[in-house]
Every structure is written in C-alpha cells, then in structure tokens.
Design a protein around this motif. Sequence first.
Motif, PDB file in Angstrom:
ATOM      1  N   ASP A 166      -8.057  -7.181  -3.565  1.00 27.48           N
ATOM      2  CA  ASP A 166      -9.209  -7.667  -2.808  1.00 27.48           C
ATOM      3  C   ASP A 166      -9.521  -6.829  -1.568  1.00 27.48           C
ATOM      4  O   ASP A 166     -10.446  -7.131  -0.824  1.00 27.48           O
ATOM      5  CB  ASP A 166      -9.006  -9.128  -2.405  1.00 27.48           C
ATOM      6  CG  ASP A 166      -7.766  -9.341  -1.551  1.00 27.48           C
ATOM      7  OD1 ASP A 166      -6.985  -8.385  -1.355  1.00 27.48           O
ATOM      8  OD2 ASP A 166      -7.578 -10.481  -1.075  1.00 27.48           O
ATOM      9  N   GLU A 167      -8.790  -5.745  -1.350  1.00 28.65           N
ATOM     10  CA  GLU A 167      -9.014  -4.886  -0.186  1.00 28.65           C
ATOM     11  C   GLU A 167     -10.168  -3.923  -0.436  1.00 28.65           C
ATOM     12  O   GLU A 167     -10.302  -3.375  -1.515  1.00 28.65           O
ATOM     13  CB  GLU A 167      -7.734  -4.099   0.092  1.00 28.65           C
ATOM     14  CG  GLU A 167      -7.811  -3.211   1.306  1.00 28.65           C
ATOM     15  CD  GLU A 167      -6.471  -2.578   1.604  1.00 28.65           C
ATOM     16  OE1 GLU A 167      -5.559  -3.307   2.023  1.00 28.65           O
ATOM     17  OE2 GLU A 167      -6.334  -1.367   1.378  1.00 28.65           O
ATOM     18  N   ASP A 168     -10.983  -3.702   0.603  1.00 33.30           N
ATOM     19  CA  ASP A 168     -12.040  -2.694   0.507  1.00 33.30           C
ATOM     20  C   ASP A 168     -11.371  -1.328   0.636  1.00 33.30           C
ATOM     21  O   ASP A 168     -10.889  -0.955   1.697  1.00 33.30           O
ATOM     22  CB  ASP A 168     -13.070  -2.900   1.613  1.00 33.30           C
ATOM     23  CG  ASP A 168     -14.238  -1.929   1.508  1.00 33.30           C
ATOM     24  OD1 ASP A 168     -14.227  -1.045   0.616  1.00 33.30           O
ATOM     25  OD2 ASP A 168     -15.172  -2.048   2.326  1.00 33.30           O
ATOM     26  N   TYR A 169     -11.326  -0.595  -0.442  1.00 36.66           N
ATOM     27  CA  TYR A 169     -10.588   0.662  -0.526  1.00 36.66           C
ATOM     28  C   TYR A 169     -11.489   1.899  -0.423  1.00 36.66           C
ATOM     29  O   TYR A 169     -10.996   3.021  -0.402  1.00 36.66           O
ATOM     30  CB  TYR A 169      -9.826   0.735  -1.858  1.00 36.66           C
ATOM     31  CG  TYR A 169     -10.763   0.756  -3.046  1.00 36.66           C
ATOM     32  CD1 TYR A 169     -11.118   1.956  -3.649  1.00 36.66           C
ATOM     33  CD2 TYR A 169     -11.315  -0.413  -3.543  1.00 36.66           C
ATOM     34  CE1 TYR A 169     -12.001   1.993  -4.716  1.00 36.66           C
ATOM     35  CE2 TYR A 169     -12.194  -0.387  -4.606  1.00 36.66           C
ATOM     36  CZ  TYR A 169     -12.531   0.809  -5.192  1.00 36.66           C
ATOM     37  OH  TYR A 169     -13.401   0.841  -6.237  1.00 36.66           O
ATOM     38  N   LEU A 170     -12.786   1.717  -0.348  1.00 38.95           N
ATOM     39  CA  LEU A 170     -13.708   2.856  -0.441  1.00 38.95           C
ATOM     40  C   LEU A 170     -13.600   3.835   0.727  1.00 38.95           C
ATOM     41  O   LEU A 170     -13.735   5.046   0.529  1.00 38.95           O
ATOM     42  CB  LEU A 170     -15.142   2.366  -0.612  1.00 38.95           C
ATOM     43  CG  LEU A 170     -15.394   1.628  -1.930  1.00 38.95           C
ATOM     44  CD1 LEU A 170     -16.826   1.112  -1.972  1.00 38.95           C
ATOM     45  CD2 LEU A 170     -15.101   2.522  -3.113  1.00 38.95           C
ATOM     46  N   ASP A 171     -13.335   3.340   1.928  1.00 39.66           N
ATOM     47  CA  ASP A 171     -13.172   4.260   3.055  1.00 39.66           C
ATOM     48  C   ASP A 171     -11.906   5.110   2.862  1.00 39.66           C
ATOM     49  O   ASP A 171     -11.935   6.319   3.093  1.00 39.66           O
ATOM     50  CB  ASP A 171     -13.113   3.507   4.382  1.00 39.66           C
ATOM     51  CG  ASP A 171     -13.030   4.467   5.553  1.00 39.66           C
ATOM     52  OD1 ASP A 171     -13.931   5.327   5.673  1.00 39.66           O
ATOM     53  OD2 ASP A 171     -12.056   4.380   6.327  1.00 39.66           O
ATOM     54  N   CYS A 176      -3.056  -0.615  -3.615  1.00 41.08           N
ATOM     55  CA  CYS A 176      -3.377  -1.507  -2.503  1.00 41.08           C
ATOM     56  C   CYS A 176      -3.757  -2.864  -3.091  1.00 41.08           C
ATOM     57  O   CYS A 176      -3.981  -2.987  -4.297  1.00 41.08           O
ATOM     58  CB  CYS A 176      -4.506  -0.935  -1.649  1.00 41.08           C
ATOM     59  SG  CYS A 176      -6.106  -0.839  -2.466  1.00 41.08           S
ATOM     60  N   ASP A 219     -10.463   4.208 -11.679  1.00 40.54           N
ATOM     61  CA  ASP A 219      -9.875   2.930 -11.292  1.00 40.54           C
ATOM     62  C   ASP A 219      -9.009   2.469 -12.455  1.00 40.54           C
ATOM     63  O   ASP A 219      -9.516   2.116 -13.514  1.00 40.54           O
ATOM     64  CB  ASP A 219     -10.962   1.903 -10.978  1.00 40.54           C
ATOM     65  CG  ASP A 219     -10.396   0.613 -10.413  1.00 40.54           C
ATOM     66  OD1 ASP A 219      -9.186   0.346 -10.596  1.00 40.54           O
ATOM     67  OD2 ASP A 219     -11.160  -0.151  -9.799  1.00 40.54           O
ATOM     68  N   ARG A 265       0.852  -1.194   0.000  1.00 38.79           N
ATOM     69  CA  ARG A 265       0.000   0.000   0.000  1.00 38.79           C
ATOM     70  C   ARG A 265       0.884   1.239   0.000  1.00 38.79           C
ATOM     71  O   ARG A 265       1.729   1.388   0.877  1.00 38.79           O
ATOM     72  CB  ARG A 265      -0.883   0.025   1.247  1.00 38.79           C
ATOM     73  CG  ARG A 265      -1.887  -1.072   1.290  1.00 38.79           C
ATOM     74  CD  ARG A 265      -2.581  -1.109   2.660  1.00 38.79           C
ATOM     75  NE  ARG A 265      -3.390  -2.293   2.784  1.00 38.79           N
ATOM     76  CZ  ARG A 265      -2.938  -3.495   3.119  1.00 38.79           C
ATOM     77  NH1 ARG A 265      -1.671  -3.675   3.385  1.00 38.79           N
ATOM     78  NH2 ARG A 265      -3.753  -4.522   3.190  1.00 38.79           N
ATOM     79  N   GLN A 292     -10.533   5.863   0.010  1.00 34.90           N
ATOM     80  CA  GLN A 292     -10.851   6.782  -1.088  1.00 34.90           C
ATOM     81  C   GLN A 292     -11.593   8.006  -0.572  1.00 34.90           C
ATOM     82  O   GLN A 292     -11.256   9.142  -0.909  1.00 34.90           O
ATOM     83  CB  GLN A 292     -11.685   6.042  -2.127  1.00 34.90           C
ATOM     84  CG  GLN A 292     -12.134   6.903  -3.286  1.00 34.90           C
ATOM     85  CD  GLN A 292     -12.922   6.091  -4.292  1.00 34.90           C
ATOM     86  OE1 GLN A 292     -12.364   5.222  -4.956  1.00 34.90           O
ATOM     87  NE2 GLN A 292     -14.207   6.344  -4.393  1.00 34.90           N
ATOM     88  N   ARG A 302      -4.732  -3.043  -6.807  1.00 32.17           N
ATOM     89  CA  ARG A 302      -5.700  -2.021  -7.189  1.00 32.17           C
ATOM     90  C   ARG A 302      -4.950  -0.713  -7.347  1.00 32.17           C
ATOM     91  O   ARG A 302      -4.074  -0.384  -6.556  1.00 32.17           O
ATOM     92  CB  ARG A 302      -6.781  -1.865  -6.123  1.00 32.17           C
ATOM     93  CG  ARG A 302      -7.817  -0.807  -6.511  1.00 32.17           C
ATOM     94  CD  ARG A 302      -8.993  -0.782  -5.572  1.00 32.17           C
ATOM     95  NE  ARG A 302      -9.609  -2.074  -5.369  1.00 32.17           N
ATOM     96  CZ  ARG A 302     -10.465  -2.662  -6.222  1.00 32.17           C
ATOM     97  NH1 ARG A 302     -10.796  -2.067  -7.352  1.00 32.17           N
ATOM     98  NH2 ARG A 302     -10.980  -3.831  -5.941  1.00 32.17           N
TER      99      ARG A 302
END
Length: 120
Positions: free
Chosen positions: A66-71, A63, A92, A31, A73, A101
């Motif tokens: 498969d990581e949840d990146y929205l927070d 990152c 993206d 990351r 972002q 990602r």
Amino acid sequence: MAKTINEILIEALSFTGLPVLPDFYAEAGERYFTFNPVLDRPVVSGDDGPVELVGEYQLHYFCPLDEDYLDMQRRVRRALLDAGATYPEITDASVQDGQIRHVVFTFEVENDFDLADDDE
C-alpha cells in the motif's frame, strides 16, 4: 582498481538508507533491495579475448503493497543511470494476494572489474 558491480550498485543506492544486498534475501525488513546478475557477456572482443564486458542485472525493490513507491522508483532509476547503467526497464512482480510490492529494475552495466589487471 575498478569497482565490482556489487560496489557500484550498493554505492548508487546508498541514498535510500535501505539494505542493498546481492542475490536474494528475505529477512531484511519491510523495505529493501536485492540484485542479481542475469547475463554477463563480451560486447567487444580482440585477438586475445574480450575487451569490454556488459552485464545485465536485475535490482529488486521490496516495500509494503500500500506504499506509494513511484518517487522511489524514479530516484532509483536516476541513481542507476548516474552510476553508468542503462536506463532501467521496470516490471511490477508483486504477488496478487501478497502484502509486499516487488518492483524489478532490469538494466545493463559495464563490467570493468573482470577485465582489470590484478595490479591495478
């Protein structure tokens, strides 16, 4: 003295605890952030030259795919806005068959540093 764009961006993203480096960097770990200028232009000119400069920049967040990146972002967008940038557009740019990602934030920010007097 006015801050450089590099200083502004590195400071704005310090809350992440991740590496934040100018230009492109490929060995920072899973990351990290990099950023680069796209365009630097005068938006207000006077008789003796530019009075106000605005730079368009891209900030790249890398990152695991498969990581949840929205927070992150959302938080990065807010940090850039709080640092004086325009509200970033997001692209993206992840590679379909890759494991990383790649989120690109594109924004503008005033470049006061280039217009500052050397003795400020």
